[in-house]
Design a protein around this motif. Structure first.
Motif, PDB file in Angstrom:
ATOM      1  N   ASN A  92      57.568  76.818  42.220  1.00 24.71           N
ATOM      2  CA  ASN A  92      56.616  75.999  41.260  1.00 24.71           C
ATOM      3  C   ASN A  92      55.396  76.344  41.017  1.00 24.71           C
ATOM      4  O   ASN A  92      54.882  76.981  42.018  1.00 24.71           O
ATOM      5  CB  ASN A  92      56.605  74.609  42.133  1.00 24.71           C
ATOM      6  CG  ASN A  92      55.832  73.486  41.162  1.00 24.71           C
ATOM      7  OD1 ASN A  92      55.801  73.609  39.883  1.00 24.71           O
ATOM      8  ND2 ASN A  92      55.188  72.601  41.805  1.00 24.71           N
ATOM      9  N   GLY A  93      54.907  76.556  39.601  1.00 25.58           N
ATOM     10  CA  GLY A  93      53.690  77.108  39.431  1.00 25.58           C
ATOM     11  C   GLY A  93      52.937  75.898  38.457  1.00 25.58           C
ATOM     12  O   GLY A  93      53.410  75.116  38.071  1.00 25.58           O
ATOM     13  N   HIS A  94      51.751  76.438  37.955  1.00 26.07           N
ATOM     14  CA  HIS A  94      51.037  75.538  37.119  1.00 26.07           C
ATOM     15  C   HIS A  94      50.171  76.904  35.882  1.00 26.07           C
ATOM     16  O   HIS A  94      49.870  77.896  36.605  1.00 26.07           O
ATOM     17  CB  HIS A  94      50.107  74.761  37.809  1.00 26.07           C
ATOM     18  CG  HIS A  94      48.940  74.151  36.905  1.00 26.07           C
ATOM     19  ND1 HIS A  94      49.484  72.974  36.282  1.00 26.07           N
ATOM     20  CD2 HIS A  94      47.607  74.338  36.846  1.00 26.07           C
ATOM     21  CE1 HIS A  94      48.382  72.572  35.516  1.00 26.07           C
ATOM     22  NE2 HIS A  94      47.362  73.188  35.905  1.00 26.07           N
ATOM     23  N   THR A 125      46.875  81.151  35.989  1.00 21.19           N
ATOM     24  CA  THR A 125      47.871  80.477  36.519  1.00 21.19           C
ATOM     25  C   THR A 125      47.856  80.188  37.991  1.00 21.19           C
ATOM     26  O   THR A 125      46.615  80.831  38.684  1.00 21.19           O
ATOM     27  CB  THR A 125      48.950  81.891  36.568  1.00 21.19           C
ATOM     28  OG1 THR A 125      48.193  82.848  37.217  1.00 21.19           O
ATOM     29  CG2 THR A 125      49.222  81.985  35.279  1.00 21.19           C
ATOM     30  N   LYS A 126      48.397  79.476  38.507  1.00 19.05           N
ATOM     31  CA  LYS A 126      48.327  78.965  40.028  1.00 19.05           C
ATOM     32  C   LYS A 126      49.872  78.735  40.593  1.00 19.05           C
ATOM     33  O   LYS A 126      50.411  78.122  39.997  1.00 19.05           O
ATOM     34  CB  LYS A 126      47.701  77.616  39.966  1.00 19.05           C
ATOM     35  CG  LYS A 126      47.219  77.017  41.518  1.00 19.05           C
ATOM     36  CD  LYS A 126      46.490  75.900  41.516  1.00 19.05           C
ATOM     37  CE  LYS A 126      46.392  75.552  43.055  1.00 19.05           C
ATOM     38  NZ  LYS A 126      45.817  74.191  43.290  1.00 19.05           N
ATOM     39  N   CYS A 127      50.056  79.281  41.720  1.00 20.32           N
ATOM     40  CA  CYS A 127      51.231  79.039  42.512  1.00 20.32           C
ATOM     41  C   CYS A 127      50.945  78.097  43.326  1.00 20.32           C
ATOM     42  O   CYS A 127      49.961  77.846  44.127  1.00 20.32           O
ATOM     43  CB  CYS A 127      51.832  80.344  43.314  1.00 20.32           C
ATOM     44  SG  CYS A 127      53.054  80.094  44.197  1.00 20.32           S
ATOM     45  N   ASN A 128      51.931  77.111  43.373  1.00 20.39           N
ATOM     46  CA  ASN A 128      51.911  75.806  44.186  1.00 20.39           C
ATOM     47  C   ASN A 128      52.872  76.029  45.319  1.00 20.39           C
ATOM     48  O   ASN A 128      52.795  75.143  46.116  1.00 20.39           O
ATOM     49  CB  ASN A 128      52.415  74.392  43.480  1.00 20.39           C
ATOM     50  CG  ASN A 128      51.579  74.296  42.211  1.00 20.39           C
ATOM     51  OD1 ASN A 128      50.212  74.539  42.178  1.00 20.39           O
ATOM     52  ND2 ASN A 128      51.996  73.763  41.193  1.00 20.39           N
ATOM     53  N   GLN A 129      53.319  77.219  45.639  1.00 22.30           N
ATOM     54  CA  GLN A 129      54.194  77.581  46.944  1.00 22.30           C
ATOM     55  C   GLN A 129      54.171  78.797  47.102  1.00 22.30           C
ATOM     56  O   GLN A 129      55.026  79.557  47.041  1.00 22.30           O
ATOM     57  CB  GLN A 129      55.882  77.165  46.569  1.00 22.30           C
ATOM     58  CG  GLN A 129      55.758  75.484  46.050  1.00 22.30           C
ATOM     59  CD  GLN A 129      57.421  75.426  45.532  1.00 22.30           C
ATOM     60  OE1 GLN A 129      57.989  75.744  44.639  1.00 22.30           O
ATOM     61  NE2 GLN A 129      58.171  74.894  46.641  1.00 22.30           N
ATOM     62  N   THR A 130      52.887  79.200  47.575  1.00 20.78           N
ATOM     63  CA  THR A 130      52.512  80.536  48.049  1.00 20.78           C
ATOM     64  C   THR A 130      53.158  81.201  49.265  1.00 20.78           C
ATOM     65  O   THR A 130      53.689  82.362  49.518  1.00 20.78           O
ATOM     66  CB  THR A 130      51.016  80.830  48.419  1.00 20.78           C
ATOM     67  OG1 THR A 130      50.735  79.754  49.306  1.00 20.78           O
ATOM     68  CG2 THR A 130      50.298  80.484  47.143  1.00 20.78           C
ATOM     69  N   CYS A 185      47.316  83.560  41.775  1.00 21.97           N
ATOM     70  CA  CYS A 185      46.427  82.505  41.083  1.00 21.97           C
ATOM     71  C   CYS A 185      45.403  83.432  40.550  1.00 21.97           C
ATOM     72  O   CYS A 185      44.324  83.710  40.920  1.00 21.97           O
ATOM     73  CB  CYS A 185      45.877  81.672  42.370  1.00 21.97           C
ATOM     74  SG  CYS A 185      47.060  80.836  43.048  1.00 21.97           S
ATOM     75  N   CYS A 225      56.543  80.142  38.963  1.00 21.14           N
ATOM     76  CA  CYS A 225      55.664  81.236  39.459  1.00 21.14           C
ATOM     77  C   CYS A 225      56.889  82.296  39.960  1.00 21.14           C
ATOM     78  O   CYS A 225      57.959  81.848  40.623  1.00 21.14           O
ATOM     79  CB  CYS A 225      54.673  81.087  40.645  1.00 21.14           C
ATOM     80  SG  CYS A 225      54.389  82.563  41.523  1.00 21.14           S
TER      81      CYS A 225
END
Length: 414
Positions: free
Chosen positions: A102-104, A115-120, A170, A93
């Motif tokens: 880190n993202g997904h 998309t998703k952020c894993n460390q907002t 996200c 991200c």
């Protein structure tokens, strides 16, 4: 195949092979290359996913600061994908101001991904929401809240910040295509930046459909959301505007437009009546005539092409143009000559897209890259300027696919 022109042999140092780059990065994520519209409520957006060297990057394109429609687009990275030593694709991200984290990415189906952020926490600032708002305001509007004196505009800006910041990158994206073009088109179709009063600059897609041209919002606002058809131009009804001195009189322009509106209304009624008569006659006849629909379709296409061809052939190279007194324009630096004008309608609505209605207006073609629209009821003028960016992987596979895409984004907006 993907435009990667670097010397891939240097990858051997990291232990990543060309096969890995192809199979685990380029081919695996091939479905997300191209243009996309994020689902951010009424606001929408424009995302371009490209191969950049050995990265796949998602760039969000933003209009220039209001009201400078001729300035180039701004863009910022939202995510990137690349290969690390462990030979698997890494999604990062890029949102916020603390660097990649880190993202997904999940590919939901061929024309949709999320998309998703894993460390907002990387999106937060030490000064809290106030600092985040001030930073966003400088980036989005190029000014501070103190510079904006209009109270309604302040409310709209604050509302957009609160609404959009809750997503934290996200997001779900749906594919959009650039409009197909033909030799009969008035100008080359494509994406344009346009002024929308207190809402600032928005992105509109201009496309041609026979005797009609449509402007569809790619970005929107709480009144008219992204995906809705903001303007429709009737190419079968060019307008003969008065000379510049008489054009300054708003009542004279209004009279001309309302006369054409009445003419269009009568023609539509006659067409409906003719269609009803044909439907009744077909019900009486047991065997329909050979290929009646084909005949009508071909005839309609000839009429459309003929109408467009006629207006273009007879259109003067340029003529003086000025906005009537009382018509508000965000940008006073609009062209003072135009090629041709057409009758059109513009969509207006209350907050939350309440009570939408199409109202009469004037489409003004200035040149190949700029046009305007006079909103008669609002006494307002929007100026549009072409987005001059060469987007890759954005062509529609067919005319039908483009029309279906337009229908889908409008239904989602509704």
């Amino acid at each position: 195949e993907y435009g990667v022109c670097e010397n891939l042999r240097k990858l051997e140092v990291t232990g990543v092979s060309c096969r890995d780059v192809y199979a685990k990065l380029l081919h695996r994520y091939r479905h997300i290359l191209g243009l996309w519209q994020p689902d951010i409520g009424p606001y929408g957006g424009l995302l371009n996913v490209v191969v950049d060297g050995l990265f796949i990057i998602g760039w969000m394109y933003l209009p220039p600061h209001d009201p400078h429609v001729d300035d180039p687009m701004r863009f910022k990275p939202l995510f990137r994908i690349h290969l690390m030593e462990r030979k698997c694709a890494t999604v990062e991200c890029m949102y916020g101001h603390k660097g990649p984290h880190n993202g997904h990415i999940q590919i939901l189906k061929k024309d949709e991904f999320s998309t998703k952020c894993n460390q907002t926490d990387h999106h937060r600032m030490s000064g809290g929401r106030q600092e985040e708002f001030r930073t966003w305001l400088r980036e989005e509007w190029g000014r501070t809240l103190e510079d904006i004196f209009h109270e309604h505009m302040q409310e709209l800006i604050l509302m957009k910040f609160i609404y959009t910041s809750q997503y934290d990158n996200c997001l779900t994206y749906r594919r959009i295509y650039l409009p197909p073009s033909s030799l009969d088109d008035l100008i080359k179709p494509g994406l344009f930046k346009g002024t929308y009063g207190s809402h600032g600059l928005e992105i509109v897609m201009l496309s041609f459909h026979g005797k009609k041209a449509k402007g569809t919002k790619i970005t929107g606002d709480p009144n008219i959301p992204a995906g809705q058809q903001t303007v429709e131009i009737d190419l079968a009804h060019p307008l003969q505007l008065p000379d510049v001195e008489n054009l300054r009189d708003f009542s004279e322009l209004s009279r001309i437009v309302l006369e054409v509106q009445e003419q269009v209304r009568r023609e539509e009624q006659e067409e409906e009546h003719r269609q009803e008569e044909e439907d009744r006659s077909q019900q009486v006849v047991s065997q329909p005539a050979a290929n009646p629909l084909g005949g009508e379709g071909a005839e309609g296409e000839e009429t459309a092409a003929g109408a467009e061809g006629t207006t273009q052939d007879k259109a003067p190279a340029s003529r003086p143009f000025v906005l009537p007194m009382g018509v508000i324009s965000r940008n006073e630096d609009y062209p003072r000559t135009c090629r041709i004008c057409f009758y059109g309608t513009g969509l207006i609505a209350g907050h939350g897209f309440t009570s939408p209605e199409r109202t009469p207006g004037v489409f003004v073609l200035f040149d190949d890259d700029r046009f305007g629209f006079i909103w008669l009821e609002l006494k307002s003028f929007s100026l549009y300027s072409r987005i001059k960016v060469s987007f890759q992987n954005a062509e529609a596979p067919s005319r039908e696919a483009f029309d279906e895409m337009l229908k889908n984004i409008q239904s989602l907006a509704t």
